[in-house]
Design a protein around this motif. Structure first.
Motif, PDB file in Angstrom:
ATOM      1  N   ILE A   1       0.842  -1.195   0.000  1.00 50.18           N
ATOM      2  CA  ILE A   1       0.000   0.000   0.000  1.00 50.18           C
ATOM      3  C   ILE A   1       0.883   1.253   0.000  1.00 50.18           C
ATOM      4  O   ILE A   1       2.097   1.150   0.182  1.00 50.18           O
ATOM      5  CB  ILE A   1      -0.968   0.048   1.208  1.00 50.18           C
ATOM      6  CG1 ILE A   1      -0.199   0.141   2.521  1.00 50.18           C
ATOM      7  CG2 ILE A   1      -1.900  -1.162   1.200  1.00 50.18           C
ATOM      8  CD1 ILE A   1      -1.102   0.293   3.742  1.00 50.18           C
ATOM      9  N   ASN A   2       0.264   2.399  -0.213  1.00 48.18           N
ATOM     10  CA  ASN A   2       1.001   3.665  -0.170  1.00 48.18           C
ATOM     11  C   ASN A   2       0.446   4.556   0.922  1.00 48.18           C
ATOM     12  O   ASN A   2      -0.762   4.559   1.179  1.00 48.18           O
ATOM     13  CB  ASN A   2       0.922   4.366  -1.524  1.00 48.18           C
ATOM     14  CG  ASN A   2       1.652   3.606  -2.601  1.00 48.18           C
ATOM     15  OD1 ASN A   2       1.030   2.965  -3.442  1.00 48.18           O
ATOM     16  ND2 ASN A   2       2.971   3.621  -2.555  1.00 48.18           N
ATOM     17  N   LEU A   3       1.349   5.268   1.548  1.00 48.08           N
ATOM     18  CA  LEU A   3       0.964   6.168   2.635  1.00 48.08           C
ATOM     19  C   LEU A   3       1.402   7.577   2.270  1.00 48.08           C
ATOM     20  O   LEU A   3       2.451   7.762   1.640  1.00 48.08           O
ATOM     21  CB  LEU A   3       1.660   5.753   3.935  1.00 48.08           C
ATOM     22  CG  LEU A   3       1.663   4.266   4.288  1.00 48.08           C
ATOM     23  CD1 LEU A   3       2.475   4.035   5.553  1.00 48.08           C
ATOM     24  CD2 LEU A   3       0.239   3.761   4.464  1.00 48.08           C
ATOM     25  N   ILE A   4       0.612   8.558   2.672  1.00 45.96           N
ATOM     26  CA  ILE A   4       1.042   9.941   2.511  1.00 45.96           C
ATOM     27  C   ILE A   4       0.935  10.623   3.866  1.00 45.96           C
ATOM     28  O   ILE A   4       0.018  10.339   4.642  1.00 45.96           O
ATOM     29  CB  ILE A   4       0.184  10.693   1.460  1.00 45.96           C
ATOM     30  CG1 ILE A   4      -1.305  10.436   1.688  1.00 45.96           C
ATOM     31  CG2 ILE A   4       0.575  10.280   0.056  1.00 45.96           C
ATOM     32  CD1 ILE A   4      -2.204  11.112   0.692  1.00 45.96           C
ATOM     33  N   ASP A   5       1.919  11.478   4.143  1.00 36.31           N
ATOM     34  CA  ASP A   5       1.957  12.093   5.473  1.00 36.31           C
ATOM     35  C   ASP A   5       1.389  13.509   5.485  1.00 36.31           C
ATOM     36  O   ASP A   5       1.308  14.146   6.531  1.00 36.31           O
ATOM     37  CB  ASP A   5       3.384  12.071   6.046  1.00 36.31           C
ATOM     38  CG  ASP A   5       4.375  12.848   5.189  1.00 36.31           C
ATOM     39  OD1 ASP A   5       3.934  13.587   4.283  1.00 36.31           O
ATOM     40  OD2 ASP A   5       5.596  12.721   5.425  1.00 36.31           O
ATOM     41  N   GLY A   6       1.031  14.015   4.317  1.00 37.56           N
ATOM     42  CA  GLY A   6       0.421  15.341   4.256  1.00 37.56           C
ATOM     43  C   GLY A   6       1.416  16.476   4.190  1.00 37.56           C
ATOM     44  O   GLY A   6       1.040  17.620   3.965  1.00 37.56           O
TER      45      GLY A   6
END
Lengths: 234, 234
Positions: B36-41
């Motif tokens: 999966i991919n995560l974004i931290d903003g």
């Protein structure tokens, strides 16, 4: 300013239909002698005086007519796959009408999840936006058609297709468009056009465009092209 | 591609919160070993592997990090009067996030019909659009503030106000903006800014802009400026 959409307008007098009469007298509470504006959807902008306030049939006297009111200097036709959630197509129609568009065709492509659209409802959205934004021209909403059928129809002007398939020949709209022209732009469904569809369009003269690095929803992509074309013709 | 918004991300391992874990395992049905991919903003774009599929706490191993993912070349802050119908502000936030925006401030002006906005709800709309359009930067939504209070806050960059009061000094955005800059744009409520408010802004250095002859709704005007600034910085 109170705007009424009256595509069947007559001169020198005209009678509002029952729905509009009720709106005029009961909702807006306009009196005899009051001034309203009418638009005919084909460029006519009318100023009219209320002669009688019968809530079923308001009689009007046309005082003044302006033809080709705020006529646009270009022609924009966007053919867009209807969104699964019809609200998204509706807001595209509302916003495109506000910003300026001439013709819209819902196109059904291989990956369209929605195959049916109800133009009655969509035309009401457009008419409402026409009145709200004081447009004398009513954008034309065509019946939904298959992409294959649509591609066979003639169009004189720049034909563009926005798609997400990798293609080094894609250009920005700004690099393709000559001001004051006729533009037809194809926008695909949520899952994009199929490669076969893209090639079919390219083979008959559509030019591929990119809208940049952003992954845009169908309706956002359609509105982005509408912005760009109007912007380039400002 | 499955995107999760994880502003509290840790390395080299991370545990999804209960809501995201449930979404990962129960809705998306992703297995151990899935990617999966995560974004931290704040610009970080992460690739992660699922180590355990407990639907209350999914453990992840971070495989790769890309910092400043698709970093923007300009900064855009739009301060907009919240619309009476909050749906309209919500769709502005969704579309602006897709197209690219850095900061939004709801401003309460003399003619604002809506004085209160719920940022929790609005932030969810933004986060959803961030994930949908694969943005690693999460636009900042400030608390609503009065226009007078807002005008006292410092801003380094081009300050513009879009208003409908007759003013020969208005220019198109394109004629005012230098690419790669910082831009702050004020958009008024349904009934426009008051003359007093416009003069207040002009006196402290805001430049007046026009968006053309179209009468645009608040949210359409805001989106139009967002589109134009991004377009000029493409």
């Amino acid at each position: 300013m109170h705007i009424f959409y009256t595509p069947d307008i007559t001169q020198p007098t005209y009678t509002l239909n029952e729905e509009e009469s009720k709106h005029c007298v009961r909702v807006l509470r306009l009196p005899v002698g009051g001034i309203i504006n009418l638009i005919d959807g084909i460029g006519g902008f009318y100023t009219a005086e209320i002669l009688s306030d019968n809530p079923k049939k308001v009689n009007l006297k046309i005082l003044q007519v302006e033809k080709e009111f705020q006529k646009r200097n270009h022609y924009l036709h966007i053919a867009v796959a209807p969104t699964k959630n019809i609200d998204r197509l509706e807001w595209f129609l509302e916003k495109a009408t506000e910003l300026g568009i001439d013709e819209i065709t819902p196109i059904i492509s291989d990956r369209s999840e929605r195959k049916i659209v109800k133009n009655d409802r969509l035309n009401k959205v457009i008419t409402s936006a026409v009145k709200q934004s004081i447009k004398a021209y009513h954008p034309k909403l065509n019946e939904a058609i298959s992409l294959n059928g649509f591609l066979k129809m003639p169009f004189e002007g720049d034909k563009l297709i926005a798609h997400c398939v990798a293609d080094d020949n894609k250009k920005y709209i700004a690099d393709l468009i000559q001001p004051n022209g006729n533009y037809l732009i194809l926008i695909g469904p949520e899952g994009d056009f199929s490669l076969e569809e893209v090639n079919l369009a390219l083979n008959i003269g559509y030019k591929p465009i990119t809208l940049g690095n952003n992954r845009l929803r169908t309706e956002t992509a359609a509105l982005a092209t509408c912005f760009e074309v109007n912007y380039l013709n400002r």
